[in-house]
Design a protein around this motif. Sequence first.
Motif, PDB file in Angstrom:
ATOM      1  N   THR A   1       0.851  -1.192   0.000  1.00 16.82           N
ATOM      2  CA  THR A   1       0.000   0.000   0.000  1.00 16.82           C
ATOM      3  C   THR A   1       0.880   1.233   0.000  1.00 16.82           C
ATOM      4  O   THR A   1       1.900   1.290   0.688  1.00 16.82           O
TER       5      THR A   1
ATOM      6  N   VAL B   1      -3.351   4.390  -1.262  1.00 16.99           N
ATOM      7  CA  VAL B   1      -4.372   4.559  -0.227  1.00 16.99           C
ATOM      8  C   VAL B   1      -4.295   5.964   0.329  1.00 16.99           C
ATOM      9  O   VAL B   1      -3.303   6.680   0.146  1.00 16.99           O
TER      10      VAL B   1
ATOM     11  N   ASN C   1       0.676   4.269   5.579  1.00 14.03           N
ATOM     12  CA  ASN C   1       0.940   2.850   5.767  1.00 14.03           C
ATOM     13  C   ASN C   1       1.696   2.664   7.074  1.00 14.03           C
ATOM     14  O   ASN C   1       2.713   3.271   7.307  1.00 14.03           O
TER      15      ASN C   1
END
Length: 768
Positions: free
Chosen positions: A321, A381, A385
Amino acid sequence: MASSNSYKLRCSIPAHEMDVRGVAAAVFPEGAFVSVSRDRTGRVWVPNSSSDKGFTEMHCMSGHSNFISCVCIIAPSETYPRGLIATGGNDNNICVFSLDRPQPLFTLKGHKNTVCTLSSGKFGTLLSGSWDTTAKVWLNEKCMMTLQGHTAAVWAVVILPEQGLMLSGSADKTIKLWKAGRCEKTFTGHEDCVRGLAVISNTEFFSCSNDASIRRWLVTGECVEVYYSHTNFIYSLAVFPNSQDFISTGEDRTLRIWRKGECSQTIRLPAQSVWCCCILPNGDIVVGASDGIIRVFTEAEDRMASAEDLQIFENELSKATIDPKTGDLGDIKLEDLPGREHLNEPGNRDGQTRLIKDGQKVEAYQWSVSDDRWMKIGDVVGGSNQQTSKSVMYEGKEYDYVFTIDVNEGGPSMKLPYNVTDDPWLTAHNFLQKNDLSPMFLDQVANFIIENTKGHVVGPAQPGGGDPFTGEFQKIGTAAGFFVLIKRNNEIKKKKCKCLGLALYINNNFICIKVCFHLPLTAKLKELNGGAPQEHKLSEEILESLERLLLSVSGPSSSEPPPTIQQINLLWKASHWPEDIVFPILDIMRLAVRHPQVNESLCGEAEGVQLCNHLLNLMRPEGRPANQMLALRTLCNCFSGRHGRALLMGQRETVLSRAADLATVCNKNIHIALATLVLNYAGCLHHQPDLEAKAQCLSVASRALETVQDKEAVFRLLVALGTTVASDQTAQDLARSLGVSSQISKYSSVSDPSKVGECCQLLLKELQ
């Protein structure tokens, strides 16, 4: 061996429980390397058989009480033919290991904060850099010198292969070039912390920075090229052997291979921080990252991982991600992204990234030239993370967290950096003290830390280290030396030294500069007094007193009575005359300090420091040459008495440092006085085991030889070098590592006077 001209995964090694912070190719066994980690261990890895592309752990090393930050290999020697491993850690120590035992052979202590970089050189020399803003030079388990000048953490150090040159890179955005312990040049150009350095040749090197650039420099100071490709902090560099091609790693999750000045390949990893890299002798690349995994890449097809393992690695990468706020993908707008059809168009270069929309998801892809396709490198995203990596930067130093604290409503916000190894209560206390806040907030701030770190504790509290910018540090000199000294009618005589089996130039006592022209000196004093401002005029009584003092100290056969306390006090007071007329007073003082009573009075415990400071002020580089020379001569003559010797040995660092600055003044008499001062220090240190002091003597003498031209001054400096290293193997080793032999070899053929060439040849023989 077949080559694909493109690097691919050879193997992944789940090596450590936490971030891998350093890797280095080992000398033995063949093809092996060493890794170190925040899990407090170092590990030696050896290659498996040719049918198995992986590596096996040979043994695990432990010895640090906190995270390990860096590693380097010390070259083989007669004592350790397989070489040694040096590791630096957050416990402020350096541990040195052999390849056959898990515990350190010895530990080097001296830094006051995290040791974050190491480099080894010839003759076992080790260079370290620390958050305490200093670099240190170590030899034979001793700190030989401390390099001071940076104003922030020293993140990178390297030793150049020749000429005794060293480099340091810092969070103050500069790189410094050091020779014999002195900063010769400061390189500026980076716009953020300098994180890594790598040697290309004797005359060139690379640097990398948090500003996402790599620079190529000449040691003469010019930046000849700047390389851009990374999109975030760059942490490490390594240069291919016998090449100018190199690799780099950074916070943008990538390993990048550079050929002919261009980024020819970009390899992304499924980890946020790619902390470190090294190149094995066969050309394979080893990288360590924040996920605790070591990955080895190769361009040799017979060492590449199987198709199955390559697919596993690609799958791991695709599941990563990516937070767009980290900058890993560069400055990319997420609005109006194309769909999957955009992947049908080939990329323009290796490592190029594209973002595409797939329904409600945003995916990142990277173009692979070798595979001629787009490879998925992760999902983009919105949130950060979660990493175990310590990658939050604040004021040039890494932290696990940097909190914004609002203690007083409506007041300014303050930053509170914190590592999970710190004691939250001690951190809170230091934060309140630093920001001049009331202790009543201690519980509130400590509980805030505990709550927001979710109780993470990875070990005991780190000893209270200082800020990498403001931590205390001590000043140490450096250098090299060899002969022994003995005065015979103010001349240096050649004498057989049985302990070495060599003919050395020896001086048993100390060199004094005794020449005195009594009548011209007193005449000049009266002349200057006549034209002095009224407030500085000396009375006839004082002039007469100074003249009697001069007569009583002019020679051993003087029939005058010994100096009185009143005369000595008048001399001290008169020495503060205006600087443009004080030189005859200084000349009287230069002669007077040889007398036992004057030496005791002016150089005693209470008065000595005042005398020393007064003379050092007159020796300022911008001062008058006559005052500089006479102040130097006075210091030389102070060695004639035990009180003067004690004073000058106690003030050695400051005196030699200020004296060394006068080597650049174009004045023969100043150079001879400077050389004599260094010579007297060397004689005083000859039978002492003070390596730190000898190191400074070596430094000042070798630096002075770069500018001094007068042959008598050169001779005395050569004798000072010889006196310093005579019968001292460690001092000889340091002299070799500083390149003293190459520096002085030009004097070996000097025949006028012959003593210069002969002295040089003996010194070179001693340093072979």
